[in-house]
Design a protein around this motif. Structure first.
Motif, mmCIF file in Angstrom:
data_model
loop_
_atom_site.group_PDB
_atom_site.id
_atom_site.type_symbol
_atom_site.label_atom_id
_atom_site.label_comp_id
_atom_site.label_asym_id
_atom_site.label_seq_id
_atom_site.Cartn_x
_atom_site.Cartn_y
_atom_site.Cartn_z
ATOM 1 N N ALA A 94 0.840 -1.202 0.000
ATOM 2 C CA ALA A 94 0.000 0.000 0.000
ATOM 3 C C ALA A 94 0.872 1.247 0.000
ATOM 4 N N GLY A 95 0.561 2.159 -0.872
ATOM 5 C CA GLY A 95 1.365 3.368 -1.014
ATOM 6 C C GLY A 95 2.293 3.305 -2.210
ATOM 7 N N SER A 148 1.138 5.587 -5.153
ATOM 8 C CA SER A 148 1.400 7.003 -4.863
ATOM 9 C C SER A 148 2.887 7.318 -4.943
ATOM 10 N N ALA A 156 0.735 13.686 -4.057
ATOM 11 C CA ALA A 156 1.170 12.491 -3.318
ATOM 12 C C ALA A 156 0.290 12.262 -2.088
ATOM 13 N N ILE A 157 -0.015 13.330 -1.362
ATOM 14 C CA ILE A 157 -0.828 13.198 -0.151
ATOM 15 C C ILE A 157 -2.261 12.782 -0.506
ATOM 16 N N TYR A 187 -2.316 9.131 -1.845
ATOM 17 C CA TYR A 187 -2.033 8.120 -0.824
ATOM 18 C C TYR A 187 -3.262 7.851 0.035
ATOM 19 N N GLU A 188 -3.934 8.899 0.451
ATOM 20 C CA GLU A 188 -5.120 8.714 1.294
ATOM 21 C C GLU A 188 -6.186 7.900 0.557
ATOM 22 N N PHE A 228 -3.848 4.061 11.494
ATOM 23 C CA PHE A 228 -4.945 4.614 10.697
ATOM 24 C C PHE A 228 -6.163 4.846 11.587
ATOM 25 N N MET A 274 -9.246 11.253 8.978
ATOM 26 C CA MET A 274 -8.727 12.463 8.321
ATOM 27 C C MET A 274 -8.358 12.227 6.860
ATOM 28 N N GLY A 275 -8.528 11.001 6.378
ATOM 29 C CA GLY A 275 -8.120 10.693 5.009
ATOM 30 C C GLY A 275 -8.923 11.468 3.965
ATOM 31 N N ASN A 322 -8.307 15.169 4.132
ATOM 32 C CA ASN A 322 -7.008 15.479 3.508
ATOM 33 C C ASN A 322 -7.116 15.501 1.985
ATOM 34 N N TYR A 368 -6.119 18.817 -0.115
ATOM 35 C CA TYR A 368 -4.935 18.876 -0.974
ATOM 36 C C TYR A 368 -5.248 18.815 -2.468
#
Ligand code: ATP
Ligand code: MG
Lengths: 140, 111
Positions: free
Chosen positions: A19-20, A23, A44-45, A48-49, A106, A110-111, A114, A118
């Motif tokens: 995972a990630g 991103s 990226a932020i 990723y979320e 996690f 806030m995902g 965010n 962003y």
């Protein structure tokens, strides 16, 4: 059909060790293209979320990215359980993450906030039992 | 203060030396909730946390942290250590509480 670049990523289900990766891979591609570091960071932020949500809350999925001179568009599509109340899910602090996921850090809820913060354009469509599609755009 | 200064200074145990030793550290940042850190951590932070799993490394990379400091005696698990080596991310460990670890970084930045 001029200066656009398309990229797509498969996000595997339940695989936290990977995972990630989508991103990270997009981030290094954008850096190599010489995109402004502040824009790279936003992309990226936000991505990723979305990517991690597909792993935690759905069964993986697919991410399509279109890079043009004006903007970077990310479309994240999953065939997971869907979101019954999108307004509630978007609230800071709302999370249905189970304990084993919270133990990894996690579940702050806030995902999605965010992702909205962003990206310059944010849209989420979801049908319970069918899946969720998130579309985000970051302007160059 | 550069990441290299923190590596040489010996305040924290160096678990992995990354490829960004010349990078300037801007401030310490403390948080264990990944998406809070993702949303609020300033770029070039020395990120002090107890979370030592692979997702910590992903967040550090994507949010442009300068380095990770694992406090309170927490460790990287094996997949995370492999990732740190592969991605060349600088990671420190310390028995100190989060606040004290961050305060050391703060004092060095403001010395
Ligand atoms: N792709 C998805 N499929 C189904 N449900 C989702 C999806 N993305 C988000 N959700 C729901 O929306 C909630 C809020 O998502 P959000 O990303 O803001 O928080 P979280 O993932 O629970 O925690 P955090 O992202 O802070 O680690 C989730 O707990 C989940 O119930
Ligand atoms: Mg989330």
């Amino acid at each position: 059909m001029s200066n656009t670049i398309h990229m797509s990523y498969e996000v595997p289900a339940n695989d936290f060790t990977r995972a990630g990766e989508a991103s990270s891979s997009l981030k290094s591609s954008l850096k190599k293209m010489g995109v402004n570091p502040e824009i790279v960071r936003k992309v990226a932020i936000a991505m990723y979320e979305g990517e991690i949500n597909m792993v935690i809350h759905a069964t993986g999925g697919k991410i399509d990215v279109v890079i043009s001179p004006e903007e970077i568009e990310m479309v994240l599509k999953d065939q997971g359980p869907g979101i019954a109340d999108i307004e509630l899910a978007m609230q800071a602090g709302y999370s249905t993450a189970p304990d084993n996921i919270r133990n990894l850090g996690f579940g702050a809820g806030m995902g999605l906030p965010n992702m909205k913060k962003y990206s310059d354009e944010f849209n989420i469509e979801s049908t319970v039992g069918v899946g969720t599609t998130v579309t985000m755009k970051v302007k160059m | 203060m550069k990441v290299l200064d923190l590596v040489q200074d010996g305040s924290f145990k160096v678990l992995n030396e990354g490829n960004n030793l010349e990078r300037e550290i801007r401030a310490p940042y403390c948080c264990d909730l990944l998406s809070v850190a993702m949303g609020r951590m300033p770029a070039d932070s020395a990120w002090v946390t107890v979370m030592g799993n692979i997702n910590t490394l992903a967040v550090a990379t994507l949010a442009d942290a300068a380095c990770i400091i694992l406090a309170e005696g927490s460790h990287l698990d094996d997949p995370a250590l492999n990732k740190a080596k592969q991605q060349e991310i600088t990671v420190f460990e310390t028995e100190l509480p989060i606040f004290e670890a961050a305060f050391i970084v703060y004092q060095k930045l403001h010395a």
